[in-house]
Design a protein around this motif. Structure first.
Motif, mmCIF file in Angstrom:
data_model
loop_
_atom_site.group_PDB
_atom_site.id
_atom_site.type_symbol
_atom_site.label_atom_id
_atom_site.label_comp_id
_atom_site.label_asym_id
_atom_site.label_seq_id
_atom_site.Cartn_x
_atom_site.Cartn_y
_atom_site.Cartn_z
ATOM 1 N N GLN A 12 -3.243 32.291 -40.088
ATOM 2 C CA GLN A 12 -3.817 32.914 -38.878
ATOM 3 C C GLN A 12 -2.673 33.811 -38.331
ATOM 4 O OE1 GLN A 12 -4.806 29.954 -36.016
ATOM 5 N NE2 GLN A 12 -5.142 31.397 -34.323
ATOM 6 N N GLN A 13 -1.452 33.410 -38.408
ATOM 7 C CA GLN A 13 -0.154 34.109 -38.091
ATOM 8 C C GLN A 13 -0.162 35.480 -38.772
ATOM 9 O OE1 GLN A 13 -0.171 30.914 -38.589
ATOM 10 N NE2 GLN A 13 0.826 29.900 -37.019
ATOM 11 N N ARG A 14 -0.465 35.386 -40.081
ATOM 12 C CA ARG A 14 -0.330 36.739 -40.695
ATOM 13 C C ARG A 14 -1.387 37.708 -40.334
ATOM 14 N NH1 ARG A 14 1.161 32.878 -45.114
ATOM 15 N NH2 ARG A 14 3.133 33.193 -45.701
ATOM 16 N N LEU A 15 -2.649 37.056 -40.052
ATOM 17 C CA LEU A 15 -3.648 37.958 -39.640
ATOM 18 C C LEU A 15 -3.398 38.486 -38.318
ATOM 19 C CD1 LEU A 15 -6.694 38.951 -40.091
ATOM 20 C CD2 LEU A 15 -7.456 36.876 -39.015
ATOM 21 N N LEU A 16 -2.965 37.744 -37.452
ATOM 22 C CA LEU A 16 -2.547 38.130 -36.174
ATOM 23 C C LEU A 16 -1.462 39.569 -36.291
ATOM 24 C CD1 LEU A 16 -2.872 37.611 -33.046
ATOM 25 C CD2 LEU A 16 -0.592 36.460 -33.449
ATOM 26 N N LEU A 17 -0.497 39.232 -36.976
ATOM 27 C CA LEU A 17 0.159 40.345 -37.343
ATOM 28 C C LEU A 17 -0.263 41.410 -37.807
ATOM 29 C CD1 LEU A 17 3.480 41.201 -37.225
ATOM 30 C CD2 LEU A 17 3.627 39.818 -39.523
ATOM 31 N N ALA A 18 -1.231 41.208 -38.715
ATOM 32 C CA ALA A 18 -1.824 42.412 -39.513
ATOM 33 C C ALA A 18 -2.496 43.264 -38.243
ATOM 34 C CB ALA A 18 -2.626 42.236 -40.756
ATOM 35 N N GLU A 19 -3.448 42.650 -37.607
ATOM 36 C CA GLU A 19 -4.373 43.034 -36.679
ATOM 37 C C GLU A 19 -3.298 43.804 -35.804
ATOM 38 O OE1 GLU A 19 -6.297 39.983 -35.167
ATOM 39 O OE2 GLU A 19 -8.052 40.055 -36.851
ATOM 40 N N SER A 20 -2.260 43.385 -35.400
ATOM 41 C CA SER A 20 -1.253 43.984 -34.126
ATOM 42 C C SER A 20 -0.924 45.406 -34.769
ATOM 43 C CB SER A 20 -0.277 43.223 -33.899
ATOM 44 O OG SER A 20 0.637 43.258 -34.894
ATOM 45 N N VAL A 21 -0.820 45.868 -35.977
ATOM 46 C CA VAL A 21 -0.202 47.216 -36.451
ATOM 47 C C VAL A 21 -1.635 48.121 -37.006
ATOM 48 C CG1 VAL A 21 1.876 46.348 -36.679
ATOM 49 C CG2 VAL A 21 0.175 46.360 -38.477
ATOM 50 N N ALA A 22 -2.657 47.333 -37.039
ATOM 51 C CA ALA A 22 -3.899 48.044 -37.803
ATOM 52 C C ALA A 22 -4.304 49.745 -37.210
ATOM 53 C CB ALA A 22 -5.015 47.172 -37.568
ATOM 54 N N GLY A 23 -4.453 49.694 -36.071
ATOM 55 C CA GLY A 23 -4.499 51.025 -35.624
ATOM 56 C C GLY A 23 -3.464 51.942 -35.559
ATOM 57 N N MET A 24 -2.130 51.450 -35.438
ATOM 58 C CA MET A 24 -0.973 52.267 -35.600
ATOM 59 C C MET A 24 -0.560 52.831 -36.977
ATOM 60 S SD MET A 24 -0.131 52.264 -32.557
ATOM 61 C CE MET A 24 -0.658 51.543 -31.013
ATOM 62 N N ARG A 25 -0.848 51.977 -37.862
ATOM 63 C CA ARG A 25 -0.833 52.684 -39.291
ATOM 64 C C ARG A 25 -1.678 53.803 -39.505
ATOM 65 N NH1 ARG A 25 -0.440 47.044 -42.950
ATOM 66 N NH2 ARG A 25 2.094 47.263 -43.452
ATOM 67 N N THR A 26 -2.699 53.819 -38.841
ATOM 68 C CA THR A 26 -3.926 54.956 -38.794
ATOM 69 C C THR A 26 -3.117 56.285 -38.391
ATOM 70 O OG1 THR A 26 -5.517 53.775 -39.321
ATOM 71 C CG2 THR A 26 -6.065 55.669 -38.515
ATOM 72 N N LYS A 27 -2.692 55.876 -36.963
ATOM 73 C CA LYS A 27 -1.991 56.877 -35.949
ATOM 74 C C LYS A 27 -0.852 57.469 -36.678
ATOM 75 C CE LYS A 27 -1.097 57.437 -31.347
ATOM 76 N NZ LYS A 27 -0.957 57.110 -29.713
ATOM 77 N N PHE A 28 0.232 56.663 -37.289
ATOM 78 C CA PHE A 28 1.349 56.941 -37.756
ATOM 79 C C PHE A 28 1.394 56.786 -39.210
ATOM 80 C CE2 PHE A 28 2.039 55.884 -33.495
ATOM 81 C CZ PHE A 28 2.675 56.980 -33.110
ATOM 82 N N PRO A 29 0.677 57.554 -40.198
ATOM 83 C CA PRO A 29 0.520 57.316 -41.663
ATOM 84 C C PRO A 29 1.839 57.546 -42.398
ATOM 85 C CG PRO A 29 -0.498 59.253 -41.255
ATOM 86 C CD PRO A 29 -0.251 58.599 -39.863
ATOM 87 N N GLU A 30 2.813 58.292 -41.686
ATOM 88 C CA GLU A 30 3.882 58.898 -42.350
ATOM 89 C C GLU A 30 4.944 57.688 -42.070
ATOM 90 O OE1 GLU A 30 4.440 59.693 -37.983
ATOM 91 O OE2 GLU A 30 2.789 59.622 -39.215
ATOM 92 N N VAL A 31 4.793 56.557 -41.433
ATOM 93 C CA VAL A 31 5.730 55.587 -41.394
ATOM 94 C C VAL A 31 5.474 54.493 -42.108
ATOM 95 C CG1 VAL A 31 6.743 53.800 -39.615
ATOM 96 C CG2 VAL A 31 5.992 55.968 -38.777
ATOM 97 N N ALA A 32 6.475 54.055 -43.027
ATOM 98 C CA ALA A 32 6.517 52.891 -43.957
ATOM 99 C C ALA A 32 6.660 51.636 -43.308
ATOM 100 C CB ALA A 32 7.671 53.116 -45.058
ATOM 101 N N THR A 33 5.876 50.764 -43.274
ATOM 102 C CA THR A 33 5.616 49.569 -42.586
ATOM 103 C C THR A 33 5.821 48.343 -43.312
ATOM 104 O OG1 THR A 33 4.282 50.738 -41.053
ATOM 105 C CG2 THR A 33 4.405 48.547 -40.463
ATOM 106 N N ASP A 34 6.710 47.384 -42.915
ATOM 107 C CA ASP A 34 6.913 46.033 -43.328
ATOM 108 C C ASP A 34 6.689 45.005 -42.571
ATOM 109 O OD1 ASP A 34 7.615 44.074 -45.263
ATOM 110 O OD2 ASP A 34 9.767 43.998 -44.480
ATOM 111 N N LEU A 35 5.631 44.081 -42.755
ATOM 112 C CA LEU A 35 5.237 42.984 -41.896
ATOM 113 C C LEU A 35 5.807 41.493 -42.342
ATOM 114 C CD1 LEU A 35 1.336 43.709 -41.634
ATOM 115 C CD2 LEU A 35 3.241 44.747 -40.324
ATOM 116 N N GLN A 36 6.620 41.213 -41.233
ATOM 117 C CA GLN A 36 7.385 39.845 -41.708
ATOM 118 C C GLN A 36 6.815 38.892 -40.719
ATOM 119 O OE1 GLN A 36 11.654 40.664 -41.893
ATOM 120 N NE2 GLN A 36 11.360 41.774 -43.672
ATOM 121 N N LEU A 37 6.955 37.478 -41.104
ATOM 122 C CA LEU A 37 7.054 36.288 -40.350
ATOM 123 C C LEU A 37 8.462 35.819 -40.139
ATOM 124 C CD1 LEU A 37 3.546 34.306 -41.246
ATOM 125 C CD2 LEU A 37 4.002 35.778 -39.173
#
Length: 302
Positions: free
Chosen positions: A216-241
């Motif tokens: 659930q926490q991993r899903l929450l984290l992924a959802e929090s950046v979903a739109g931003m990854r589309t808006k900033f495709p040039e930014v390499a992103t790492d998600l961490q708990l």
């Protein structure tokens, strides 16, 4: 005097100290990258307060407004010269404002794009003028505030780190972090902090991506950046708990980050009263520049 400041400006506070110079350097780069005007502001302090930094005159001597403004102008012009040397083509100007630096900057925060302050300013112009200004302004400002803390050691920089709590109110914080990573051309690490019994026993640390039970926490984290990854495709992103207290996780090894981004709940919000201010703790502990982004009051949800 503040009416002459362009509302799209980046404003940097200066008192002539080494810490203020660090803030001026950061502000000049920010304004240049964002294509915004830069205003260097020297806030003189109150003419009624003793001038503790006026060595040789005596602690009981209170300077006149004219003397304060003259000293402020010298400091502001010197910092403006630094900006013009760093970025010759930048639209930059200097202002001298009479008043307590905290109140001057908080007032300005309602009509400018961003503020930049140094941490623990100790210049010849008004000793400790910026000493506690960074903490006060980052708590109360209406706009984003960059607090330029001194970096420790020579750790290689890993990019931008942002704390994500997964709420809709935190979206401006996430977007600010993506924007900074894009401007600085560095990777972004988005961290969601989890507090549980393991954290209480073992202390702060990163959660293994293979650990079960935190879907659930991993899903929450992924959802929090979903739109931003589309808006900033040039930014390499790492998600961490992360497991532990947010301020510890965001500041441990902070000298290895170019920037740490954190949200700040409204000063008078119940949530801030109950949880304390993570932003204030990060500003006090970090060993790199911190961007504090104001968040809206959480809306009631069904």
């Amino acid at each position: 005097m503040t009416s002459t400041i362009n509302p799209s400006s980046v404003v940097v506070a200066t008192d002539g100290s080494e810490d203020a110079v660090r803030a001026v350097h950061w502000a000049a780069e920010q304004a240049w990258l964002q294509r915004r005007p830069l205003v260097v502001v020297a806030a003189t302090g109150s003419p009624l307060a003793p001038a503790m930094a006026w060595s040789g005159v005596g602690a009981a001597y209170a300077p006149t407004v004219e003397e304060l403004v003259a000293h402020g102008r010298a400091v502001a012009d010197e910092s403006l010269g630094v900006v013009q040397h760093l970025r010759p083509g930048l639209d930059a100007s200097a202002e001298v404002l009479v008043g307590d630096p905290r109140q001057v900057l908080v007032d300005l925060s309602h009509r400018v794009h961003a503020l930049v302050v140094g941490s623990r300013g100790r210049g010849a112009f008004r000793s400790k003028l910026l000493g506690s200004v960074s903490a006060s302004v980052s708590r109360e400002a209406a706009c984003p505030v960059f607090v330029c803390r001194p970096r420790g050691g020579g750790a290689p920089l890993r990019g931008v780190l942002v704390g994500a709590d997964g709420t809709p109110e935190s979206l401006p914080v996430i977007e600010a972090a993506f924007h900074q990573a894009s401007l600085l051309d560095v990777p972004l690490t988005v961290m969601h902090c989890v507090w549980d019994q393991v954290a209480a026993l073992a202390g702060p640390g990163l959660v293994s991506p293979h650990e079960a039970g935190l879907e659930q926490q991993r899903l929450l984290l992924a959802e929090s950046v979903a739109g931003m990854r589309t808006k900033f495709p040039e930014v390499a992103t790492d998600l961490q708990l992360g497991r532990g207290v947010a301020e510890e996780l965001l500041t441990t090894g902070s000298d290895g980050w170019s920037l740490v981004v954190v949200g700040r709940h409204p000063v008078d919000s119940l949530l801030r009263f109950l949880t304390g201010s993570v932003a204030t703790a990060v500003v006090e502990r970090a060993r790199t520049t911190v961007l504090v982004v104001p968040q809206a009051e959480p809306a009631e949800r069904d």
